[in-house]
Design an enzyme around this catalytic site. Structure first.
Site, short mmCIF file in Angstrom:
data_model
loop_
_atom_site.label_atom_id
_atom_site.label_comp_id
_atom_site.label_asym_id
_atom_site.label_seq_id
_atom_site.Cartn_x
_atom_site.Cartn_y
_atom_site.Cartn_z
N HIS A 1 0.83 -1.21 0.00
CA HIS A 1 0.00 0.00 0.00
C HIS A 1 0.86 1.26 0.00
O HIS A 1 0.38 2.33 0.35
CB HIS A 1 -0.91 0.02 1.23
N HIS B 1 -6.91 -4.92 -1.16
CA HIS B 1 -6.15 -6.17 -1.14
C HIS B 1 -6.40 -7.02 -2.36
O HIS B 1 -6.30 -8.25 -2.32
CB HIS B 1 -6.47 -6.97 0.13
#
Lengths: 331, 203
Positions: free
Chosen positions: A57, A219
């Site tokens: 991320h 995700h």
């Protein structure tokens, strides 16, 4: 050979952090065994602010370590929670005696491991948790499920709580402030293409041309539905409408708008999305008092974006505007 | 001078070694249960954590020994590993001296309470808690002064608790996604807790 810039899969996260230290050695220190990142110049006499979660991320969270934001960040493997051992070590390293606030995105593993670390330190450290659950796509009416996911509102929480901690706000109040930012925030995301996981080399889902995935998370999971792809104007309208309604933003209110790239969305495209966000909110009489545009909470190379709106108060604006000096955010 | 009725660090190490041996020997049984009700990695995860724990086992008293086991579980992924780590970690906050039965009861009560709270699991949810809670209650209710007898009572209670998970519909953990399809499967987490208390038998 893979098509990723990496050596072995096993060393990807640690070597990426060595690179972070290379690029920003004046700001951060990278600790191994266990792995976590702290600010180079330790803070003194303030509440420590710590966050973390799976890698993939970036720049979240390691890019937000520095003065005015995080004191430490704890990265897991790609899309996997850090261990409680890493979190415990980070709390021990960052706590100056004024207590620690952990900022945790709402995923089972993250919540569990951050909570366990705090529990294990119960006799020696005061630790409070802010749980970030801003993703409207995972809202359910019943209470039985895991609840909304935590996504890009975490940047607003880390910036605002970081400024408050720096200003000497005490432990319980930093937590309350963080939880208030969460309550005032909502996020929705959309993607034209899934991300490719460097561990497997596989794309997490396939989309036909002309289709988009609405309500994706960070995700690689599918969204809540596949829709016909829209041009930017209609796309931003479809994201902003539900956000406004969810947070209860009315005509005359001021908001922070975070237009966030998910990893493979170019600055040109994010610029257009920011423009459209302004246009839609102008039309509703809502004032974008502050905005942040760029890839801040990414999902590897996912081609998509998210929009986060946070209803602002004067206090929140003050903390948002306070100086920050981190690898990924500086003003 | 240690009272004969107090559990020493050496005895705690022997207890944990016996537990590790049992889990490593029968890991396939745990894995098979998890394959039916979860994702099939439970036996492998717990036995690899205990293999590492076996080589780092240290401490002068039970608290220190449990603490050394805790860290190897806390370094592992998934959900069961960290919860075992939490349980052993809270046991590790017990008194830094040999443990009387009352110390055992208090330490297990604190540790089991932490697992229930953070794992959000109660008796009947088909998890390790179904064996932990009755064992902890047995320790609290025991009238013996001997730690061996107290742990035998705990082991019996844990085994009954673990057996009761067969027939339950899971409310927590991976098995909760399978609902009735995993109803007749014994919970591997609960079974391993029963093995843990059993392992004190030969110490």
């Amino acid at each position: 050979m893979s098509r990723f810039f990496m050596n072995e899969r096993e060393t990807l996260v640690e070597q990426a952090l060595e690179g972070l230290a290379e690029a920003h050695g004046g700001l951060v220190d990278v600790h191994t065994d266990p792995l976590f990142v702290t600010r180079r110049v330790p803070a003194a006499g303030k509440v420590a602010l710590i966050s973390g979660g799976g890698s993939g991320h970036e720049p979240l969270h390691t890019g937000f370590v520095g003065s005015g934001m995080l004191d430490a960040a704890v990265p897991g493997e790609v899309f996997a929670s850090p261990t409680a051992l890493q979190v415990r070590a980070a709390i021990r390293a960052a706590d100056t005696g004024e207590g620690t606030v952990t900022v945790v995105k709402n995923y089972t593993g993250d919540v569990l491991n951050f909570s366990i670390a705090a529990e294990l330190l119960a006799e020696t450290h005061r630790v409070e948790q802010v749980l970030v659950d801003d993703d409207l796509a995972t809202q359910r009416e019943d209470d039985g499920g895991p609840g909304r996911r935590g996504t890009a509102a975490v940047v607003a929480v880390e910036k605002i709580c970081g400024a408050a901690a720096e200003a000497g706000v005490p432990l319980a109040d930093v937590r309350l402030l963080g939880q208030d930012v969460v309550a005032r925030s909502a996020t929705l995301s959309v993607a034209f293409e899934a991300c490719t996981n460097p561990m497997t080399g596989k794309r997490s889902f396939e989309l036909k041309p002309g289709r988009m995935e609405f309500g994706v998370g960070i995700h690689g999971e599918r969204g809540i539905e596949t829709r016909p792809a829209l041009e930017a104007a209609g796309l931003v309208e479809s994201l902003v409408g539900p956000l406004i309604e969810s947070v209860g933003i009315k005509r005359g209110h001021s908001v922070l708008a975070i237009v966030n790239g998910l990893g493979a969305t170019h600055g040109l495209e994010l610029g257009v999305a920011a423009r459209e966000t302004r246009r839609v909110l102008d039309g509703l009489g809502v004032n974008i008092a502050r905005s942040l545009v760029g890839p801040y909470v990414t999902s590897l190379d996912m081609k998509g974006l998210s929009i986060t709106l946070t209803a602002l108060t004067d206090d929140l604006v003050k903390f948002w505007d306070a100086p920050v000096r981190t690898p990924a955010l500086v003003w | 001078m240690t009272e004969p009725n107090e559990l020493t660090g050496e005895q705690t190490k022997a207890w944990l070694l016996a537990f590790a041996d049992r889990v490593i020997k029968d890991a396939d049984e745990l894995t098979e249960l998890d394959r039916q009700a979860g994702d099939g990695d439970f036996g492998w995860n717990i036995s690899s954590a205990l293999k590492r724990a076996r080589t780092n086992l240290e401490g002068e008293n039970p608290a220190e020994v449990f603490q050394s086991v805790s860290d190897t579980f806390l370094a592992s992924g998934g959900t069961s590993g960290p919860l075992f780590g939490l349980w052993f970690g809270r046991l590790g906050a017990g008194p830094s001296a040999p443990w009387a039965v009352s110390d055992l009861a208090k330490a297990f009560d604190t540790a089991t309470g932490a697992v229930r709270r953070l794992g959000k699991a109660e008796v009947g949810h088909k998890t390790m808690v179904d064996a932990m809670v009755p064992a902890t209650e047995a320790l609290a209710a025991t009238e013996t002064r001997s730690w061996r007898e107290a742990l035998q009572e705990a082991a019996r209670a844990a085994r009954v608790g673990a057996d009761s998970t067969s027939g339950m519909i899971a409310h927590r953990g991976r098995a909760s996604y399978l609902g009735e399809r995993a109803q007749q499967v014994l919970d591997p987490g609960a079974l391993s807790i029963a093995w843990f208390f059993d392992a004190a038998e030969g110490v």
